[in-house]
Design a protein around this motif. Sequence first.
Motif, PDB file in Angstrom:
ATOM      1  N   ALA A   1      38.764  84.348   6.216  1.00 31.81           N
ATOM      2  CA  ALA A   1      37.414  84.911   6.189  1.00 31.81           C
ATOM      3  C   ALA A   1      36.500  84.096   5.291  1.00 31.81           C
ATOM      4  CB  ALA A   1      37.459  86.371   5.729  1.00 31.81           C
ATOM      5  N   VAL A   2      37.009  83.670   4.137  1.00 32.10           N
ATOM      6  CA  VAL A   2      36.216  82.848   3.229  1.00 32.10           C
ATOM      7  C   VAL A   2      35.793  81.558   3.930  1.00 32.10           C
ATOM      8  CG1 VAL A   2      36.391  81.401   1.153  1.00 32.10           C
ATOM      9  CG2 VAL A   2      37.090  83.806   1.077  1.00 32.10           C
ATOM     10  N   LEU A   3      36.737  80.902   4.582  1.00 36.05           N
ATOM     11  CA  LEU A   3      36.413  79.659   5.288  1.00 36.05           C
ATOM     12  C   LEU A   3      35.397  79.904   6.398  1.00 36.05           C
ATOM     13  CD1 LEU A   3      40.004  78.147   5.489  1.00 36.05           C
ATOM     14  CD2 LEU A   3      38.135  77.364   4.004  1.00 36.05           C
ATOM     15  N   GLU A   4      35.620  80.933   7.186  1.00 39.05           N
ATOM     16  CA  GLU A   4      34.703  81.253   8.285  1.00 39.05           C
ATOM     17  C   GLU A   4      33.298  81.558   7.747  1.00 39.05           C
ATOM     18  OE1 GLU A   4      35.376  81.314  11.680  1.00 39.05           O
ATOM     19  OE2 GLU A   4      37.553  81.001  11.569  1.00 39.05           O
ATOM     20  N   ASN A   5      33.226  82.232   6.600  1.00 43.39           N
ATOM     21  CA  ASN A   5      31.928  82.581   6.005  1.00 43.39           C
ATOM     22  C   ASN A   5      31.098  81.363   5.637  1.00 43.39           C
ATOM     23  OD1 ASN A   5      32.471  85.287   6.271  1.00 43.39           O
ATOM     24  ND2 ASN A   5      32.899  85.646   4.108  1.00 43.39           N
ATOM     25  N   VAL A   6      31.749  80.223   5.386  1.00 44.36           N
ATOM     26  CA  VAL A   6      31.007  79.004   5.038  1.00 44.36           C
ATOM     27  C   VAL A   6      30.964  78.014   6.196  1.00 44.36           C
ATOM     28  CG1 VAL A   6      31.380  79.263   2.556  1.00 44.36           C
ATOM     29  CG2 VAL A   6      32.978  77.866   3.902  1.00 44.36           C
ATOM     30  N   GLY A   7      31.330  78.489   7.386  1.00 43.51           N
ATOM     31  CA  GLY A   7      31.196  77.655   8.571  1.00 43.51           C
ATOM     32  C   GLY A   7      32.372  76.762   8.901  1.00 43.51           C
ATOM     33  N   ILE A   8      33.522  77.003   8.275  1.00 46.01           N
ATOM     34  CA  ILE A   8      34.731  76.229   8.571  1.00 46.01           C
ATOM     35  C   ILE A   8      35.652  77.108   9.412  1.00 46.01           C
ATOM     36  CG2 ILE A   8      36.774  75.093   7.610  1.00 46.01           C
ATOM     37  CD1 ILE A   8      35.071  74.585   5.055  1.00 46.01           C
TER      38      ILE A   8
END
Length: 160
Positions: A54-61
């Motif tokens: 989720a953290v990665l997805e939140n920054v566009g990764i």
Amino acid sequence: MSKPSWLIEAEKYVGLREVAGPKSNATVVDFWKRIRLSGISNDDVPWCAAYVGAVLENVGITSTRSGLAKSYLNFGTKQNVPTLGSIVVFSRKGGGHVGFVVGKDKDGNLYVLGGNQSDSVSVKKFTTANVVGYRWPDSKVAQTALPVLASVADFETKVV
């Protein structure tokens, strides 16, 4: 000290806890939705990989979109040694654990920011004995050496 965007995002959740009993923390449940595994509706399922994803997805990764910690062994770029913000994957009985490296101590133990650590998002100290891999999420982002920390409190005052 320059921090990668995903580590800045990860720090926003420090202190988030599971809800005891039949209710669940809505943010933890949302981690599953962020990695496109929306069938999970409680915080009782081990959620360290959902947090990292989720953290990665939140920054566009794009994450591994898996609930398995060891799915990160094939993610991003392999590292031989961790840097600030590296994803670290551990082996443990029954599975694995995954989080973000935020420091090390003078003996080489790692300080890891992760989800589902004592039922919360927190920083914990781990030995490197069970590390099975370090990964770097985005090759365009410069890597920074790990800070040496004396304790978890040192993370809270010097790194965050």
